[in-house]
Design a protein around this motif. Structure first.
Motif, mmCIF file in Angstrom:
data_model
loop_
_atom_site.group_PDB
_atom_site.id
_atom_site.type_symbol
_atom_site.label_atom_id
_atom_site.label_comp_id
_atom_site.label_asym_id
_atom_site.label_seq_id
_atom_site.Cartn_x
_atom_site.Cartn_y
_atom_site.Cartn_z
ATOM 1 N N GLY A 70 0.797 -1.227 0.000
ATOM 2 C CA GLY A 70 0.000 0.000 0.000
ATOM 3 C C GLY A 70 0.823 1.267 0.000
ATOM 4 O O GLY A 70 0.311 2.334 0.344
ATOM 5 N N LEU A 71 2.086 1.181 -0.377
ATOM 6 C CA LEU A 71 2.972 2.344 -0.381
ATOM 7 C C LEU A 71 3.131 2.885 -1.790
ATOM 8 O O LEU A 71 3.208 2.122 -2.749
ATOM 9 C CB LEU A 71 4.354 1.959 0.163
ATOM 10 N N SER A 72 3.202 4.194 -1.889
ATOM 11 C CA SER A 72 3.517 4.816 -3.176
ATOM 12 C C SER A 72 4.893 5.469 -3.065
ATOM 13 O O SER A 72 5.422 5.641 -1.974
ATOM 14 C CB SER A 72 2.459 5.858 -3.560
ATOM 15 N N PHE A 73 5.470 5.792 -4.208
ATOM 16 C CA PHE A 73 6.733 6.516 -4.203
ATOM 17 C C PHE A 73 6.519 7.871 -4.864
ATOM 18 O O PHE A 73 5.412 8.174 -5.334
ATOM 19 C CB PHE A 73 7.831 5.702 -4.896
ATOM 20 N N ASP A 74 7.539 8.684 -4.882
ATOM 21 C CA ASP A 74 7.454 10.014 -5.481
ATOM 22 C C ASP A 74 7.368 9.873 -6.997
ATOM 23 O O ASP A 74 8.370 9.617 -7.656
ATOM 24 C CB ASP A 74 8.677 10.834 -5.080
ATOM 25 N N TRP A 75 6.171 10.021 -7.542
ATOM 26 C CA TRP A 75 5.982 9.848 -8.980
ATOM 27 C C TRP A 75 6.767 10.868 -9.797
ATOM 28 O O TRP A 75 7.042 10.646 -10.975
ATOM 29 C CB TRP A 75 4.490 9.932 -9.319
ATOM 30 N N GLY A 76 7.142 11.971 -9.154
ATOM 31 C CA GLY A 76 7.944 12.965 -9.856
ATOM 32 C C GLY A 76 9.286 12.427 -10.305
ATOM 33 O O GLY A 76 9.892 12.962 -11.247
ATOM 34 N N LEU A 77 9.759 11.356 -9.641
ATOM 35 C CA LEU A 77 11.040 10.765 -10.010
ATOM 36 C C LEU A 77 11.025 10.196 -11.421
ATOM 37 O O LEU A 77 12.071 10.090 -12.069
ATOM 38 C CB LEU A 77 11.415 9.653 -9.014
ATOM 39 N N ILE A 78 9.844 9.815 -11.895
ATOM 40 C CA ILE A 78 9.771 9.195 -13.231
ATOM 41 C C ILE A 78 8.969 10.053 -14.205
ATOM 42 O O ILE A 78 8.688 9.614 -15.319
ATOM 43 C CB ILE A 78 9.157 7.781 -13.157
ATOM 44 N N GLU A 79 8.658 11.274 -13.805
ATOM 45 C CA GLU A 79 7.811 12.128 -14.638
ATOM 46 C C GLU A 79 8.392 12.350 -16.022
ATOM 47 O O GLU A 79 7.671 12.357 -17.019
ATOM 48 C CB GLU A 79 7.598 13.477 -13.936
ATOM 49 N N ALA A 80 9.708 12.515 -16.108
ATOM 50 C CA ALA A 80 10.347 12.781 -17.403
ATOM 51 C C ALA A 80 11.282 11.653 -17.824
ATOM 52 O O ALA A 80 12.083 11.824 -18.744
ATOM 53 C CB ALA A 80 11.118 14.097 -17.334
ATOM 54 N N PHE A 81 11.156 10.506 -17.177
ATOM 55 C CA PHE A 81 12.059 9.393 -17.465
ATOM 56 C C PHE A 81 11.782 8.814 -18.848
ATOM 57 O O PHE A 81 10.629 8.661 -19.244
ATOM 58 C CB PHE A 81 11.902 8.309 -16.400
ATOM 59 N N LYS A 82 12.847 8.508 -19.566
ATOM 60 C CA LYS A 82 12.722 7.907 -20.897
ATOM 61 C C LYS A 82 12.799 6.390 -20.757
ATOM 62 O O LYS A 82 13.872 5.831 -20.522
ATOM 63 C CB LYS A 82 13.835 8.418 -21.823
ATOM 64 N N TRP A 83 11.659 5.740 -20.870
ATOM 65 C CA TRP A 83 11.595 4.306 -20.627
ATOM 66 C C TRP A 83 12.199 3.516 -21.786
ATOM 67 O O TRP A 83 11.892 3.772 -22.943
ATOM 68 C CB TRP A 83 10.150 3.892 -20.391
ATOM 69 N N PRO A 84 13.033 2.527 -21.458
ATOM 70 C CA PRO A 84 13.666 1.734 -22.518
ATOM 71 C C PRO A 84 12.780 0.618 -23.066
ATOM 72 O O PRO A 84 13.168 -0.077 -24.006
ATOM 73 C CB PRO A 84 14.895 1.146 -21.820
ATOM 74 N N GLY A 85 11.602 0.443 -22.500
ATOM 75 C CA GLY A 85 10.698 -0.613 -22.960
ATOM 76 C C GLY A 85 9.375 -0.529 -22.222
ATOM 77 O O GLY A 85 9.137 0.407 -21.459
ATOM 78 N N PRO A 86 8.488 -1.498 -22.425
ATOM 79 C CA PRO A 86 7.180 -1.481 -21.768
ATOM 80 C C PRO A 86 7.319 -1.500 -20.242
ATOM 81 O O PRO A 86 8.192 -2.185 -19.699
ATOM 82 C CB PRO A 86 6.523 -2.771 -22.269
ATOM 83 N N TRP A 87 6.444 -0.753 -19.573
ATOM 84 C CA TRP A 87 6.531 -0.680 -18.119
ATOM 85 C C TRP A 87 5.139 -0.499 -17.525
ATOM 86 O O TRP A 87 4.179 -0.163 -18.222
ATOM 87 C CB TRP A 87 7.443 0.467 -17.694
ATOM 88 N N MET A 88 5.052 -0.709 -16.216
ATOM 89 C CA MET A 88 3.787 -0.646 -15.503
ATOM 90 C C MET A 88 4.013 0.077 -14.176
ATOM 91 O O MET A 88 5.021 -0.147 -13.502
ATOM 92 C CB MET A 88 3.275 -2.073 -15.261
ATOM 93 N N LEU A 89 3.087 0.940 -13.800
ATOM 94 C CA LEU A 89 3.172 1.682 -12.544
ATOM 95 C C LEU A 89 2.404 0.962 -11.452
ATOM 96 O O LEU A 89 1.253 0.560 -11.650
ATOM 97 C CB LEU A 89 2.602 3.091 -12.735
ATOM 98 N N ALA A 90 3.034 0.799 -10.284
ATOM 99 C CA ALA A 90 2.396 0.153 -9.140
ATOM 100 C C ALA A 90 2.779 0.915 -7.872
ATOM 101 O O ALA A 90 3.610 1.815 -7.889
ATOM 102 C CB ALA A 90 2.837 -1.304 -9.037
ATOM 103 N N GLY A 91 2.149 0.535 -6.768
ATOM 104 C CA GLY A 91 2.531 1.101 -5.479
ATOM 105 C C GLY A 91 1.558 2.135 -4.961
ATOM 106 O O GLY A 91 1.579 3.282 -5.394
ATOM 107 N N GLY A 92 0.687 1.737 -4.043
ATOM 108 C CA GLY A 92 -0.193 2.688 -3.372
ATOM 109 C C GLY A 92 -1.292 3.270 -4.233
ATOM 110 O O GLY A 92 -1.887 4.288 -3.871
ATOM 111 N N LEU A 93 -1.593 2.654 -5.353
ATOM 112 C CA LEU A 93 -2.643 3.171 -6.224
ATOM 113 C C LEU A 93 -4.014 2.726 -5.741
ATOM 114 O O LEU A 93 -4.178 1.629 -5.212
ATOM 115 C CB LEU A 93 -2.432 2.688 -7.668
ATOM 116 N N ASP A 94 -5.004 3.589 -5.929
ATOM 117 C CA ASP A 94 -6.399 3.237 -5.693
ATOM 118 C C ASP A 94 -7.254 4.090 -6.615
ATOM 119 O O ASP A 94 -6.738 4.893 -7.402
ATOM 120 C CB ASP A 94 -6.800 3.399 -4.214
ATOM 121 N N SER A 95 -8.562 3.947 -6.531
ATOM 122 C CA SER A 95 -9.433 4.652 -7.472
ATOM 123 C C SER A 95 -9.389 6.166 -7.299
ATOM 124 O O SER A 95 -9.716 6.901 -8.225
ATOM 125 C CB SER A 95 -10.875 4.152 -7.326
ATOM 126 N N SER A 96 -8.956 6.641 -6.118
ATOM 127 C CA SER A 96 -8.947 8.081 -5.875
ATOM 128 C C SER A 96 -7.703 8.782 -6.409
ATOM 129 O O SER A 96 -7.729 9.993 -6.633
ATOM 130 C CB SER A 96 -9.080 8.366 -4.368
#
Length: 218
Positions: free
Chosen positions: A147-173
């Motif tokens: 149920g923990l999230s991380f600082d999403w700002g860390l990946i805001e401008a990251f150039k992903w080298p391939g397919p990826w998925m975001l997890a960690g502390g997400l909910d409908s709100s």
């Protein structure tokens, strides 16, 4: 209009949870095979649950630093579409498991600071997909679903080298904001749709999927 973000509901343990996830439009269903987790299912149970989703969503089995025999058992019993590795597997071990299983591999990477993104680069060479999650708190018994999230700002401008998925502390709100900030085109949820550890709330599953799909129209 942005592409609709794909959704993975992980840690499913009951048939009704799988059915609701599929009805809501989940793209992936995940089953945890790790005895320390409250979401653990044995391989017979995983096979029975996976059979409900066959041909309707991608089936993912999550394992933590499995040995060779464990990988063989997962493949033989469940025949998933993908194996998710959520431990401290090295890039070399990821490549070995991929070769042994003949299946796509999703590798989870814990993020707390920008230097952790170096692991993304290292594992992207061998993994078919990456999942970025919050690192568990010190002393946590399980590596994900905390149920923990991380600082999403860390990946805001990251150039992903391939397919990826975001997890960690997400909910409908918060998932809509997370998608807008990170531009994630895939998201994963487990504890964020639970009423208690290991027990999914059927209404929360539907609400989460709906929130993600709505984000694509925003």
């Amino acid at each position: 209009m942005k592409p609709v973000t794909k959704v993975k509901i992980c840690g499913l343990t009951r048939g009704c949870e799988v059915d609701v996830a599929l009805a809501a439009g989940a793209d992936y269903v995940g089953f945890v095979h790790f005895p320390k987790s409250p979401r653990h299912v044995d391989l017979d149970a995983a096979q029975a649950l996976a059979s409900r989703a066959k041909g309707k969503a991608k089936i993912v089995v999550l394992a933590v630093e499995p040995d060779d025999a464990g990988i063989e058992e997962i493949v033989e019993h469940v025949a998933p579409d993908m194996i998710q590795l959520h431990g401290k597997e090295s890039p070399e071990r990821v490549a070995d498991i991929k070769a042994r299983s003949s299946l796509p591999i999703m590798k989870a990477i814990g993020i707390t600071c920008s230097s952790d993104l170096e692991m993304v680069e290292e594992h992207a060479v061998v993994a078919d997909q990456l999942l970025v999650d919050a690192k568990p708190a010190s002393g946590a018994r399980i590596p994900g679903g905390n149920g923990l999230s991380f600082d999403w700002g860390l990946i805001e401008a990251f150039k992903w080298p391939g397919p990826w998925m975001l997890a960690g502390g997400l909910d409908s709100s918060n998932v809509m904001n997370a998608i807008r900030l990170t531009q994630a085109n895939q998201v994963d949820v487990s504890s964020g749709v639970e009423s208690a550890p290991g027990k999914k709330d059927l209404g929360k599953i539907s609400a989460f999927v709906n929130a993600v799909k709505d984000a694509g129209h925003g």
